[in-house]
Design a protein around this motif. Structure first.
Motif, PDB file in Angstrom:
ATOM      1  N   ILE A  70       0.842  -1.200   0.000  1.00  0.00           N
ATOM      2  CA  ILE A  70       0.000   0.000   0.000  1.00  0.00           C
ATOM      3  C   ILE A  70       0.877   1.249   0.000  1.00  0.00           C
ATOM      4  CG2 ILE A  70      -1.668   1.334   1.346  1.00  0.00           C
ATOM      5  CD1 ILE A  70      -2.756  -1.396   2.341  1.00  0.00           C
ATOM      6  N   ARG A  71       1.870   1.283   0.873  1.00  0.00           N
ATOM      7  CA  ARG A  71       2.766   2.449   0.961  1.00  0.00           C
ATOM      8  C   ARG A  71       3.503   2.651  -0.365  1.00  0.00           C
ATOM      9  NH1 ARG A  71       4.868   5.973   5.383  1.00  0.00           N
ATOM     10  NH2 ARG A  71       6.331   7.206   4.208  1.00  0.00           N
ATOM     11  N   THR A  72       3.961   1.541  -0.980  1.00  0.00           N
ATOM     12  CA  THR A  72       4.662   1.623  -2.263  1.00  0.00           C
ATOM     13  C   THR A  72       3.764   2.220  -3.349  1.00  0.00           C
ATOM     14  OG1 THR A  72       6.049  -0.268  -1.696  1.00  0.00           O
ATOM     15  CG2 THR A  72       5.859   0.278  -4.040  1.00  0.00           C
ATOM     16  N   VAL A  73       2.520   1.764  -3.396  1.00  0.00           N
ATOM     17  CA  VAL A  73       1.582   2.254  -4.408  1.00  0.00           C
ATOM     18  C   VAL A  73       1.274   3.734  -4.190  1.00  0.00           C
ATOM     19  CG1 VAL A  73      -0.803   2.058  -5.238  1.00  0.00           C
ATOM     20  CG2 VAL A  73       0.568  -0.004  -4.878  1.00  0.00           C
ATOM     21  N   VAL A  74       1.027   4.112  -2.943  1.00  0.00           N
ATOM     22  CA  VAL A  74       0.702   5.510  -2.642  1.00  0.00           C
ATOM     23  C   VAL A  74       1.893   6.414  -2.946  1.00  0.00           C
ATOM     24  CG1 VAL A  74       0.138   7.120  -0.789  1.00  0.00           C
ATOM     25  CG2 VAL A  74      -1.115   4.981  -0.990  1.00  0.00           C
ATOM     26  N   GLU A  75       3.092   5.993  -2.575  1.00  0.00           N
ATOM     27  CA  GLU A  75       4.271   6.824  -2.842  1.00  0.00           C
ATOM     28  C   GLU A  75       4.553   6.932  -4.341  1.00  0.00           C
ATOM     29  OE1 GLU A  75       7.559   5.468  -0.472  1.00  0.00           O
ATOM     30  OE2 GLU A  75       6.736   6.356   1.343  1.00  0.00           O
ATOM     31  N   ALA A  76       4.210   5.898  -5.103  1.00  0.00           N
ATOM     32  CA  ALA A  76       4.386   5.977  -6.558  1.00  0.00           C
ATOM     33  C   ALA A  76       3.396   6.976  -7.160  1.00  0.00           C
ATOM     34  CB  ALA A  76       4.213   4.600  -7.188  1.00  0.00           C
ATOM     35  N   ALA A  77       2.175   6.974  -6.639  1.00  0.00           N
ATOM     36  CA  ALA A  77       1.156   7.890  -7.160  1.00  0.00           C
ATOM     37  C   ALA A  77       1.353   9.312  -6.663  1.00  0.00           C
ATOM     38  CB  ALA A  77      -0.233   7.388  -6.766  1.00  0.00           C
ATOM     39  N   PHE A  78       1.836   9.440  -5.422  1.00  0.00           N
ATOM     40  CA  PHE A  78       2.015  10.745  -4.786  1.00  0.00           C
ATOM     41  C   PHE A  78       3.410  10.791  -4.163  1.00  0.00           C
ATOM     42  CE2 PHE A  78      -2.485   9.527  -4.391  1.00  0.00           C
ATOM     43  CZ  PHE A  78      -3.081  10.552  -5.090  1.00  0.00           C
ATOM     44  N   PRO A  79       4.442  11.112  -4.936  1.00  0.00           N
ATOM     45  CA  PRO A  79       5.815  11.084  -4.411  1.00  0.00           C
ATOM     46  C   PRO A  79       6.024  11.952  -3.171  1.00  0.00           C
ATOM     47  CG  PRO A  79       5.822  11.359  -6.793  1.00  0.00           C
ATOM     48  CD  PRO A  79       4.394  11.471  -6.343  1.00  0.00           C
ATOM     49  N   TRP A  80       5.245  12.995  -2.996  1.00  0.00           N
ATOM     50  CA  TRP A  80       5.397  13.876  -1.849  1.00  0.00           C
ATOM     51  C   TRP A  80       5.032  13.204  -0.530  1.00  0.00           C
ATOM     52  CZ3 TRP A  80       0.557  14.031   0.037  1.00  0.00           C
ATOM     53  CH2 TRP A  80      -0.515  14.000  -0.856  1.00  0.00           C
ATOM     54  N   VAL A  81       4.408  12.027  -0.572  1.00  0.00           N
ATOM     55  CA  VAL A  81       4.070  11.301   0.658  1.00  0.00           C
ATOM     56  C   VAL A  81       5.332  10.948   1.438  1.00  0.00           C
ATOM     57  CG1 VAL A  81       3.123   9.091   1.518  1.00  0.00           C
ATOM     58  CG2 VAL A  81       1.842  10.453  -0.128  1.00  0.00           C
ATOM     59  N   SER A  82       6.466  10.891   0.769  1.00  0.00           N
ATOM     60  CA  SER A  82       7.718  10.547   1.460  1.00  0.00           C
ATOM     61  C   SER A  82       8.067  11.580   2.540  1.00  0.00           C
ATOM     62  CB  SER A  82       8.868  10.418   0.456  1.00  0.00           C
ATOM     63  OG  SER A  82       9.106  11.659  -0.179  1.00  0.00           O
ATOM     64  N   TYR A  83       7.499  12.765   2.491  1.00  0.00           N
ATOM     65  CA  TYR A  83       7.744  13.779   3.521  1.00  0.00           C
ATOM     66  C   TYR A  83       6.838  13.610   4.741  1.00  0.00           C
ATOM     67  CZ  TYR A  83      10.666  16.193   0.182  1.00  0.00           C
ATOM     68  OH  TYR A  83      11.667  16.507  -0.700  1.00  0.00           O
ATOM     69  N   LEU A  84       5.850  12.726   4.652  1.00  0.00           N
ATOM     70  CA  LEU A  84       4.950  12.476   5.773  1.00  0.00           C
ATOM     71  C   LEU A  84       5.495  11.335   6.629  1.00  0.00           C
ATOM     72  CD1 LEU A  84       1.528  12.483   3.838  1.00  0.00           C
ATOM     73  CD2 LEU A  84       2.614  14.406   5.031  1.00  0.00           C
ATOM     74  N   SER A  85       5.142  11.337   7.894  1.00  0.00           N
ATOM     75  CA  SER A  85       5.503  10.215   8.760  1.00  0.00           C
ATOM     76  C   SER A  85       4.686   8.995   8.339  1.00  0.00           C
ATOM     77  CB  SER A  85       5.215  10.554  10.219  1.00  0.00           C
ATOM     78  OG  SER A  85       3.809  10.600  10.436  1.00  0.00           O
ATOM     79  N   SER A  86       5.065   7.830   8.826  1.00  0.00           N
ATOM     80  CA  SER A  86       4.317   6.607   8.510  1.00  0.00           C
ATOM     81  C   SER A  86       2.866   6.719   8.960  1.00  0.00           C
ATOM     82  CB  SER A  86       4.966   5.390   9.163  1.00  0.00           C
ATOM     83  OG  SER A  86       6.217   5.146   8.577  1.00  0.00           O
ATOM     84  N   GLU A  87       2.658   7.288  10.152  1.00  0.00           N
ATOM     85  CA  GLU A  87       1.288   7.463  10.655  1.00  0.00           C
ATOM     86  C   GLU A  87       0.499   8.421   9.772  1.00  0.00           C
ATOM     87  OE1 GLU A  87       1.650   8.789  14.660  1.00  0.00           O
ATOM     88  OE2 GLU A  87       2.375   6.855  15.401  1.00  0.00           O
ATOM     89  N   GLU A  88       1.131   9.521   9.362  1.00  0.00           N
ATOM     90  CA  GLU A  88       0.442  10.496   8.512  1.00  0.00           C
ATOM     91  C   GLU A  88       0.143   9.899   7.139  1.00  0.00           C
ATOM     92  OE1 GLU A  88       2.191  14.691  10.228  1.00  0.00           O
ATOM     93  OE2 GLU A  88       3.477  13.435   8.957  1.00  0.00           O
ATOM     94  N   ALA A  89       1.071   9.128   6.601  1.00  0.00           N
ATOM     95  CA  ALA A  89       0.839   8.480   5.308  1.00  0.00           C
ATOM     96  C   ALA A  89      -0.345   7.523   5.406  1.00  0.00           C
ATOM     97  CB  ALA A  89       2.093   7.750   4.842  1.00  0.00           C
ATOM     98  N   ALA A  90      -0.427   6.787   6.495  1.00  0.00           N
ATOM     99  CA  ALA A  90      -1.560   5.881   6.694  1.00  0.00           C
ATOM    100  C   ALA A  90      -2.860   6.671   6.810  1.00  0.00           C
ATOM    101  CB  ALA A  90      -1.334   5.026   7.936  1.00  0.00           C
ATOM    102  N   ASP A  91      -2.829   7.793   7.529  1.00  0.00           N
ATOM    103  CA  ASP A  91      -4.013   8.645   7.643  1.00  0.00           C
ATOM    104  C   ASP A  91      -4.425   9.188   6.269  1.00  0.00           C
ATOM    105  OD1 ASP A  91      -4.088   8.254  10.372  1.00  0.00           O
ATOM    106  OD2 ASP A  91      -3.193  10.206  10.871  1.00  0.00           O
TER     107      ASP A  91
END
Length: 155
Positions: free
Chosen positions: A74-95
């Motif tokens: 899930i994290r891999t797919v989201v980061e591929a679609a939205f590269p800026w997610v890498s600046y969020l914490s793991s909890e924030e990315a999940a949120d």
């Protein structure tokens, strides 16, 4: 996706020829620019139905992915679609993922793209703050109290 563009006046003054030219070009969405209001997009009903169907399918796939146990995927797919997610914490990315799926479902059920668009925009702005250490520091520093009412802007 390539969007051709015409001024609103072409639709008013040369409507038949403008629409004929648009249809000959493949009838991709046509941006109708306006000076006095928000631009419009003209597309065929078939195209609008296809876009709605694709959005519904994508929402269902993301929802199914979210309900899988593979959080790394899930994290891999989201980061591929939205590269800026890498600046969020793991909890924030999940949120973000949870809110995105919920807003995609809600928007799809209402036939309204505003809820997911707002979710993406809000989280992207959060990531922008984290991406700039100085801005993050300024915004995370506690304020020294209430500075009173904000005056109305001058028009």
């Amino acid at each position: 996706m390539s969007v051709s563009e015409v001024p609103f006046s072409d639709i008013q003054n040369k409507g038949k020829s403008t629409l004929s030219e648009w249809q000959r070009s493949g009838a991709r969405p046509l941006r109708v620019t306006r000076r006095d209001a928000e631009d419009l997009v003209l597309m065929t009903a078939v195209r609008a139905d296809q876009e709605r169907e694709v959005l519904t399918a994508a929402t269902a796939m993301v929802g199914a992915l979210l309900h899988s146990d593979n959080r790394d995927l899930i994290r891999t797919v989201v980061e591929a679609a939205f590269p800026w997610v890498s600046y969020l914490s793991s909890e924030e990315a999940a949120d973000f993922v949870d809110e995105l799926v919920a807003s995609l479902r809600a928007g799809s059920s209402l036939d309204n793209p505003a809820p997911p668009a707002r979710t993406i925009e809000t989280w992207r702005h959060t990531a922008e703050v984290y991406a700039d250490p100085e801005l993050a520091r300024i915004l995370s520093t506690p304020s020294e109290g209430d500075f009173g009412a904000v005056p109305a802007p001058e028009l």
